[in-house]
Design a protein around this motif. Sequence first.
Motif, PDB file in Angstrom:
ATOM      1  N   PRO A  18       0.812  -1.222   0.000  1.00 42.23           N
ATOM      2  CA  PRO A  18       0.000   0.000   0.000  1.00 42.23           C
ATOM      3  C   PRO A  18       0.841   1.266   0.000  1.00 42.23           C
ATOM      4  N   CYS A  19       0.465   2.222  -0.817  1.00 37.93           N
ATOM      5  CA  CYS A  19       1.179   3.495  -0.919  1.00 37.93           C
ATOM      6  C   CYS A  19       0.938   4.322   0.341  1.00 37.93           C
ATOM      7  N   PRO A  20       1.995   4.885   0.943  1.00 40.42           N
ATOM      8  CA  PRO A  20       1.807   5.698   2.149  1.00 40.42           C
ATOM      9  C   PRO A  20       1.364   7.127   1.860  1.00 40.42           C
ATOM     10  N   TYR A  21       1.300   7.517   0.589  1.00 38.37           N
ATOM     11  CA  TYR A  21       1.020   8.911   0.242  1.00 38.37           C
ATOM     12  C   TYR A  21      -0.331   9.123  -0.439  1.00 38.37           C
ATOM     13  N   LEU A  22      -0.734   8.191  -1.291  1.00 39.84           N
ATOM     14  CA  LEU A  22      -1.987   8.338  -2.027  1.00 39.84           C
ATOM     15  C   LEU A  22      -2.890   7.151  -1.727  1.00 39.84           C
ATOM     16  N   PRO A 213       2.478  15.126  -5.787  1.00 37.87           N
ATOM     17  CA  PRO A 213       1.327  16.012  -5.994  1.00 37.87           C
ATOM     18  C   PRO A 213       0.070  15.384  -5.409  1.00 37.87           C
ATOM     19  N   GLY A 214      -0.674  16.170  -4.659  1.00 39.64           N
ATOM     20  CA  GLY A 214      -1.897  15.676  -4.049  1.00 39.64           C
ATOM     21  C   GLY A 214      -1.719  15.067  -2.680  1.00 39.64           C
ATOM     22  N   SER A 215      -0.469  14.986  -2.191  1.00 40.57           N
ATOM     23  CA  SER A 215      -0.213  14.422  -0.866  1.00 40.57           C
ATOM     24  C   SER A 215       0.016  15.549   0.139  1.00 40.57           C
ATOM     25  N   SER A 216      -0.835  15.609   1.169  1.00 43.61           N
ATOM     26  CA  SER A 216      -0.682  16.656   2.179  1.00 43.61           C
ATOM     27  C   SER A 216       0.607  16.484   2.970  1.00 43.61           C
ATOM     28  N   LYS A 217       1.120  15.246   3.063  1.00 41.46           N
ATOM     29  CA  LYS A 217       2.358  14.998   3.799  1.00 41.46           C
ATOM     30  C   LYS A 217       3.557  15.666   3.136  1.00 41.46           C
ATOM     31  N   MET A 218       3.469  15.903   1.839  1.00 38.22           N
ATOM     32  CA  MET A 218       4.603  16.436   1.079  1.00 38.22           C
ATOM     33  C   MET A 218       4.420  17.892   0.663  1.00 38.22           C
ATOM     34  N   SER A 219       3.288  18.487   0.984  1.00 40.35           N
ATOM     35  CA  SER A 219       2.987  19.821   0.469  1.00 40.35           C
ATOM     36  C   SER A 219       3.909  20.897   1.028  1.00 40.35           C
ATOM     37  N   TYR A 220       4.545  20.655   2.176  1.00 38.76           N
ATOM     38  CA  TYR A 220       5.432  21.667   2.759  1.00 38.76           C
ATOM     39  C   TYR A 220       6.611  21.987   1.848  1.00 38.76           C
ATOM     40  N   LYS A 221       7.002  21.051   1.003  1.00 36.11           N
ATOM     41  CA  LYS A 221       8.147  21.278   0.121  1.00 36.11           C
ATOM     42  C   LYS A 221       7.838  22.323  -0.944  1.00 36.11           C
TER      43      LYS A 221
END
Length: 274
Positions: A18-22, A213-221
């Motif tokens: 399972p993908c941890p981001y999407l 793109p679309g992952s709130s976990k990565m949006s800070y970048k």
Amino acid sequence: MRHTLPIAPQFYVTAPQPCPYLENRMERKLFTSLQGEGADQLNNSLSHQGFRRSQNVLYRPSCSDCSACMSARIDVSAFVKTRSQKRILKRNASLLRRATSPWATEDQYTLFRRYLDSRHSDGGMADMDVFEYAAMIEETPIRSRVIEYTEPQFSGLVAVSLTDVLEDGLSMVYSFYDPDQPQNSIGTYMILDHIAIALETGLPYVYLGYWVPGSSKMSYKEKFSGLEVYHQGAWKPMRDPAEFAESSHPLSTDPIAEQVANIHLPEQPVHRRR
């Protein structure tokens, strides 16, 4: 009789999970071993092509359903601090930086456990014990540093980054920090400080791991100017995240054989046999 045999890296693919981001996606990774006298050259070459290091392995997402995970880096020459980032630097001005060899300590592990339990209690690293943590920090065949940030007023460890020194930049392999100071935005501060280190040492990039793109976990970048992502075989400036939305489409991924064929490898050392 002597024969010279090239020692070329072999690439493998992990089983889907399972993908941890999407949501509702499956993750798969392409990976190779990082070892031997050519480790530095291989790490530099594959880092330029979107790979990341974990101990003695280099990996890159190679999912069958999408190609949304893209390696991200900051071009420090194009970076300009925002007002918010200037405030973060000011709030953390008392922190002291100390760069050491990659060596694990009890203080680091204590902070690491607090960070995981607070921020990533259901993640893949949640069950790491002290020995696995030590392996993550110490098992590196390349030039790596542990950068610690301490608060002198309390003599306490506040943040840690395991950082690789590449030929063209700093790669933040893994970072963690005091979860009880959300008001200080220490994670952002560490990135800002790595940008400062890169400028001080004449290195053009700071590698941040993956952006999705679309992952709130990565949006800070996305909040860092000068951000570039490795997309369709080239580094591209991040101007608008929406430009990369198509990467989550099932038809955006090339077959594994094509991906491996398009990887550029450094000149390999030769192994002489008698």
